[in-house]
Design an enzyme around this catalytic site. Structure first.
Site, PDB file in Angstrom:
ATOM      1  N   ALA A 159      -2.570  -1.664   0.046  1.00  0.00           N
ATOM      2  CA  ALA A 159      -1.282  -1.624   0.609  1.00  0.00           C
ATOM      3  C   ALA A 159      -0.464  -0.929  -0.160  1.00  0.00           C
ATOM      4  O   ALA A 159      -0.958  -0.183  -1.151  1.00  0.00           O
ATOM      5  CB  ALA A 159      -0.817  -3.232   0.137  1.00  0.00           C
ATOM      6  N   GLY A 174      -5.993  -3.493  -0.144  1.00  0.00           N
ATOM      7  CA  GLY A 174      -5.656  -4.187   1.119  1.00  0.00           C
ATOM      8  C   GLY A 174      -6.538  -3.539   2.207  1.00  0.00           C
ATOM      9  O   GLY A 174      -6.728  -3.916   3.433  1.00  0.00           O
ATOM     10  N   GLU A 226      -9.662  -5.042   2.481  1.00  0.00           N
ATOM     11  CA  GLU A 226      -9.578  -6.430   3.154  1.00  0.00           C
ATOM     12  C   GLU A 226      -9.472  -6.216   4.516  1.00  0.00           C
ATOM     13  O   GLU A 226      -9.726  -7.018   5.294  1.00  0.00           O
ATOM     14  CB  GLU A 226      -8.306  -6.991   2.593  1.00  0.00           C
ATOM     15  CG  GLU A 226      -8.648  -7.562   0.899  1.00  0.00           C
ATOM     16  CD  GLU A 226      -7.300  -7.913   0.128  1.00  0.00           C
ATOM     17  OE1 GLU A 226      -6.343  -7.127   0.063  1.00  0.00           O
ATOM     18  OE2 GLU A 226      -7.299  -8.935  -0.166  1.00  0.00           O
ATOM     19  N   GLU A 251      -6.854  -4.213  -7.420  1.00  0.00           N
ATOM     20  CA  GLU A 251      -5.810  -4.777  -7.734  1.00  0.00           C
ATOM     21  C   GLU A 251      -5.515  -5.275  -9.060  1.00  0.00           C
ATOM     22  O   GLU A 251      -4.291  -5.327  -9.741  1.00  0.00           O
ATOM     23  CB  GLU A 251      -5.289  -5.901  -6.726  1.00  0.00           C
ATOM     24  CG  GLU A 251      -4.837  -5.690  -5.290  1.00  0.00           C
ATOM     25  CD  GLU A 251      -6.534  -5.757  -4.493  1.00  0.00           C
ATOM     26  OE1 GLU A 251      -7.608  -5.473  -5.130  1.00  0.00           O
ATOM     27  OE2 GLU A 251      -6.453  -5.607  -3.434  1.00  0.00           O
TER      28      GLU A 251
END
Ligand code: HXC
Length: 262
Positions: free
Chosen positions: A69, A113, A116, A136
């Protein structure tokens, strides 16, 4: 003019073709921001509704599928923002509504992300330079797009804890050994292999593909008895389709099936 956040292409020449979505923020290693995920969601829903599309491939570039992200965007968010805007749930999970098969073709970094997002796809074909991780923890957060749930189901608790708690990356050999990726291919053949897999999928019956995907997801997401009961009901229901009659008749008469998507 600003660069589009995603690029889309249609591949193949059969009755049903493959939609390719390329994540396109190369300068940020394809870091995934809100606008990009909204665009990707719209593209996914459009392709899912388009009868001429049989399969979808999501890819990045040779350096990065997506390095996570967008940290620059997230750095400004506070609790009320992420809570009230339903950050992640609102647009990332659009991918989970897609009934057609979705393949992740991963080269380079698939981190946070990005990893993911790849795991939300139905399977991952990886280039030999792919690297996966959930780093993260290094940012004072945790995986937030399903990583703590999908990764252990894919690779088990020990490896997940190792990756999530140390934030280290794993190379593609480790990712294949542990069951995260379905195949590893040379980096310069990644797209060719992913599109060939997609073309094979496109030739089959859309209803049986969508229901096969739903059944496998049931196994991935739920308990055994419920999953088997679900699978049995779906299996029985496919005997109401023309494609089942056609597929079996074609086999018995030694000819190629002509699936009519019903
Ligand atoms: C925003 C990013 C980014 C990211 C890289 N960049 N990753 N920008 N968000 N996730 C930017 C860098 O700031 C840099 O911009 C440019 O991309 C190139 O990156 P470099 O670091 O210079 O490249 P390199 O040295 O090759 O290192 C590659 C890397 C490193 C190891 C992948 O970039 C990295 O560690 N990135 C962060 C990975 C990460 O923590 N991902 C998880 C994010 S959290 P400039 O402007 O300097 O050129 C997350 C939350 C998930 O994903 C939960 C919700 C989905």
């Amino acid at each position: 003019m600003t660069e589009p956040l995603i690029l889309t292409e249609i591949h193949g020449d059969g009755a049903r073709r493959t939609a390719l979505i390329r994540i396109n923020r190369p300068k940020q290693l394809n870091a995934l921001n809100d606008a990009l995920m909204v665009e990707m969601g719209q593209a996914l829903i459009g392709f899912d509704r388009d009868d001429s599309i049989g399969c979808i491939v999501i890819t990045g570039n040779e350096k990065a599928f997506a390095a996570g992200a967008d940290i620059a965007a997230m750095a400004k968010y506070d609790y009320m923002h992420v809570h009230q805007t339903e950050y992640i749930t609102r647009n990332w999970e659009t991918l989970l509504q897609v009934r057609k098969p979705v393949i992740a073709a991963v080269a380079g970094f698939a981190l946070g992300g990005g990893c993911e997002l790849a795991m939300m796809c139905d399977f991952i074909i990886a280039a030999d330079n792919a690297k996966f991780g959930q780093p993260e923890i290094k940012l004072g957060i945790i995986p937030g797009a399903g990583g703590t749930q999908r990764l252990p189901r894919a690779v088990g608790k020990a490896k997940t804890m190792d990756l999530v708690l140390t934030g280290r990356m794993m190379d593609v050999q480790e990712a294949e050994r542990s069951g995260l990726v379905s195949r590893v291919v040379p980096a310069d053949k990644l797209l060719e292999e992913a599109l060939a897999a997609a073309a094979a999928i496109c030739a089959y019956s859309g209803p049986s593909l969508a229901l096969a995907k739903a059944c496998v997801n049931k196994a991935f997401e739920g308990g055994l008895r419920d999953g088997i009961d679900h699978e049995r009901r779906i299996f029985h229901s496919l005997f109401a389709t023309e494609d089942q009659k056609e597929g079996m008749d074609a086999f018995l008469n030694k000819r190629a099936p002509r699936f009519r998507q019903r």
